[in-house]
Design a protein around this motif. Structure first.
Motif, PDB file in Angstrom:
ATOM      1  N   VAL A 225       0.849  -1.189   0.000  1.00 14.56           N
ATOM      2  CA  VAL A 225       0.000   0.000   0.000  1.00 14.56           C
ATOM      3  C   VAL A 225       0.885   1.239   0.000  1.00 14.56           C
ATOM      4  O   VAL A 225       1.892   1.293   0.715  1.00 14.56           O
ATOM      5  N   SER A 226       0.525   2.207  -0.794  1.00 16.18           N
ATOM      6  CA  SER A 226       1.228   3.487  -0.785  1.00 16.18           C
ATOM      7  C   SER A 226       0.613   4.394   0.271  1.00 16.18           C
ATOM      8  O   SER A 226      -0.605   4.438   0.430  1.00 16.18           O
ATOM      9  N   GLU A 227       1.471   5.113   0.980  1.00 16.87           N
ATOM     10  CA  GLU A 227       0.987   6.103   1.946  1.00 16.87           C
ATOM     11  C   GLU A 227       1.586   7.476   1.639  1.00 16.87           C
ATOM     12  O   GLU A 227       1.759   8.305   2.515  1.00 16.87           O
ATOM     13  N   LYS A 228       1.896   7.684   0.326  1.00 17.19           N
ATOM     14  CA  LYS A 228       2.446   8.985  -0.077  1.00 17.19           C
ATOM     15  C   LYS A 228       1.410  10.087   0.097  1.00 17.19           C
ATOM     16  O   LYS A 228       1.748  11.215   0.436  1.00 17.19           O
ATOM     17  N   LEU A 231      -4.025   6.540   1.633  1.00 16.21           N
ATOM     18  CA  LEU A 231      -3.665   5.146   1.404  1.00 16.21           C
ATOM     19  C   LEU A 231      -4.334   4.619   0.136  1.00 16.21           C
ATOM     20  O   LEU A 231      -5.539   4.785  -0.068  1.00 16.21           O
ATOM     21  N   HIS A 232      -3.532   3.990  -0.723  1.00 17.79           N
ATOM     22  CA  HIS A 232      -4.055   3.438  -1.963  1.00 17.79           C
ATOM     23  C   HIS A 232      -3.089   2.398  -2.501  1.00 17.79           C
ATOM     24  O   HIS A 232      -1.940   2.312  -2.065  1.00 17.79           O
ATOM     25  N   LEU A 233      -3.553   1.603  -3.446  1.00 17.70           N
ATOM     26  CA  LEU A 233      -2.676   0.649  -4.104  1.00 17.70           C
ATOM     27  C   LEU A 233      -1.672   1.400  -4.963  1.00 17.70           C
ATOM     28  O   LEU A 233      -2.026   2.401  -5.599  1.00 17.70           O
ATOM     29  N   PRO A 234      -0.416   0.965  -5.009  1.00 16.56           N
ATOM     30  CA  PRO A 234       0.620   1.689  -5.761  1.00 16.56           C
ATOM     31  C   PRO A 234       0.260   1.798  -7.243  1.00 16.56           C
ATOM     32  O   PRO A 234      -0.225   0.851  -7.856  1.00 16.56           O
ATOM     33  N   LYS A 300      11.793   0.489   0.363  1.00 17.71           N
ATOM     34  CA  LYS A 300      12.630   1.685   0.280  1.00 17.71           C
ATOM     35  C   LYS A 300      11.819   2.972   0.432  1.00 17.71           C
ATOM     36  O   LYS A 300      12.215   3.901   1.126  1.00 17.71           O
ATOM     37  N   GLY A 301      10.685   3.049  -0.233  1.00 13.45           N
ATOM     38  CA  GLY A 301       9.917   4.291  -0.282  1.00 13.45           C
ATOM     39  C   GLY A 301       8.817   4.360   0.760  1.00 13.45           C
ATOM     40  O   GLY A 301       8.824   3.628   1.758  1.00 13.45           O
ATOM     41  N   LYS A 302       7.854   5.257   0.523  1.00 14.56           N
ATOM     42  CA  LYS A 302       6.765   5.480   1.468  1.00 14.56           C
ATOM     43  C   LYS A 302       5.635   4.497   1.214  1.00 14.56           C
ATOM     44  O   LYS A 302       4.528   4.846   0.779  1.00 14.56           O
ATOM     45  N   TYR A 303       5.926   3.253   1.509  1.00 19.03           N
ATOM     46  CA  TYR A 303       4.960   2.175   1.306  1.00 19.03           C
ATOM     47  C   TYR A 303       4.932   1.292   2.544  1.00 19.03           C
ATOM     48  O   TYR A 303       5.903   1.235   3.300  1.00 19.03           O
ATOM     49  N   ILE A 304       3.839   0.592   2.735  1.00 11.96           N
ATOM     50  CA  ILE A 304       3.702  -0.316   3.871  1.00 11.96           C
ATOM     51  C   ILE A 304       3.023  -1.595   3.393  1.00 11.96           C
ATOM     52  O   ILE A 304       2.384  -1.631   2.328  1.00 11.96           O
ATOM     53  N   TRP A 305       3.152  -2.656   4.184  1.00 14.42           N
ATOM     54  CA  TRP A 305       2.417  -3.890   3.922  1.00 14.42           C
ATOM     55  C   TRP A 305       1.128  -3.873   4.732  1.00 14.42           C
ATOM     56  O   TRP A 305       1.136  -3.587   5.920  1.00 14.42           O
ATOM     57  N   HIS A 306       0.033  -4.176   4.061  1.00 10.39           N
ATOM     58  CA  HIS A 306      -1.273  -4.232   4.721  1.00 10.39           C
ATOM     59  C   HIS A 306      -1.727  -5.683   4.804  1.00 10.39           C
ATOM     60  O   HIS A 306      -1.779  -6.394   3.796  1.00 10.39           O
TER      61      HIS A 306
END
Length: 332
Positions: A225-228, A231-234, A300-306
């Protein structure tokens, strides 16, 4: 916010479009070009690229229709460059036309028959600005075009049993025909569900990822999941001058770094296509899975595992086997 991700997964697996906007893009063409320029390389596409149907982007539709006698609907070309040769009903999508209307129009113009589209069977791309959407379905009416009705669209149409006996315009349609035969003959087994493009206004060319992985300690499935922003799918912008493999690789490196762990692109879960209302863009949702466990895949980036609910995890797991997604093939 986790409910938003779960609902997004449900919508995608149902073949529906997501009610998100273009500003959710995590890796724009401008950002891709900046990364390239930082290595002293001249970008191959302008950051200001905009897809315009039949000008800066080419969309092709093709129909593979098989009757009860296992015959393929073919047309004899009237174009001077391939006059008299045979091919599938196919052609360019016109401005402000959606994909389903386009394939039905091409079939009617070239064969005299009315088609009911049932599902995509393959999407092909030769670059990030040339795409062919291959669909199958049923003939629901009309009259087969004869040689007496020859026009600029085709000389005639015919149901053909043995394709190999024809002089083809190109052999590139043979894998499409085989794919459709396999789909028709094996629907009782594990094959993808019917999936047609959804109409959704898009101003750019996008690739959305459903990236799944299992956590070793719990054996639970997670999605990236992107949290830039929210929250949304990359999602990233497709480079129009590169193939989709290149776009996918650069996006994965952006997220996971140069040493991105072993992963596998499976195929498409959804296709969102503009019909001129709000742009001439497209968005492909691609299913990707990691082989190593979550604990071994740093981000590496602003992402997380949901962590997914068990129900959605089971739904995604059911799409991982062969033939359970729509193939996205890069044509060279």
């Amino acid at each position: 916010m986790s409910d938003v991700i779960e609902e997004s997964i449900v919508q995608i697996l149902d073949g529906k479009f997501l009610d998100d906007s273009d500003d959710l893009c995590d890796f724009t063409l401008s950002e891709q070009n900046e990364a390239i320029e930082s290595r002293g390389i001249q970008p191959s596409a302008s950051s200001s690229y905009v897809p315009i149907c039949q000008k800066t982007v080419t969309y092709i539709v093709a129909a593979v229709l098989i009757n009860e006698d296992n015959e393929i609907l073919m047309i004899q070309e009237s174009k001077s460059s391939c006059n008299g040769k045979w091919y599938l009903p196919a052609g360019r999508v016109e401005p402000n036309e959606n994909l389903i209307d386009a394939v039905k129009r091409e079939v009617l113009e070239e064969t005299g028959l009315f088609m009911e589209a049932k599902t995509l069977i393959m999407v092909e791309c030769a670059s990030g600005s040339w795409f062919r959407f291959v669909m199958t379905g049923n003939v629901i009416g009309g009259k087969l075009k004869t040689i007496e009705q020859a026009d600029d669209e085709s000389l005639q149409a015919s149901w053909i049993k043995n394709i190999e006996q024809l002089e083809l315009r190109s052999s590139d349609i043979l894998p499409l025909i085989q794919r459709c035969k396999d789909y028709k003959n094996n629907q009782a087994d594990s094959w993808h569900l019917s999936l047609l493009p959804s109409v959704k206004s898009r101003s750019k060319l996008y690739l959305r990822l459903v990236t799944c992985i299992k956590k070793k300690s719990t054996n639970r499935m997670h999605v990236l999941v992107s949290e830039k922003t929210t929250l949304h799918l990359p999602i990233c912008e497709i480079n129009p001058s590169r193939n989709l493999h290149s776009t996918l690789h650069k996006f994965m490196v952006e997220i996971f770094g140069e040493d991105v762990a072993q992963h596998r692109p499976h195929g498409l879960l959804s296709v969102e296509f503009s019909d001129g209302d709000g742009g001439d863009g497209v968005c492909f949702t691609l299913l990707v899975s990691f082989r190593p466990p979550l604990e071994d895949v740093p981000i590496k980036g602003k992402y997380i595992w949901h962590e997914l609910t068990q129900n959605n995890a089971d739904l995604i797991s059911s799409r991982l086997p062969k033939n359970m997604t729509i193939p996205l093939n890069v044509v060279r």
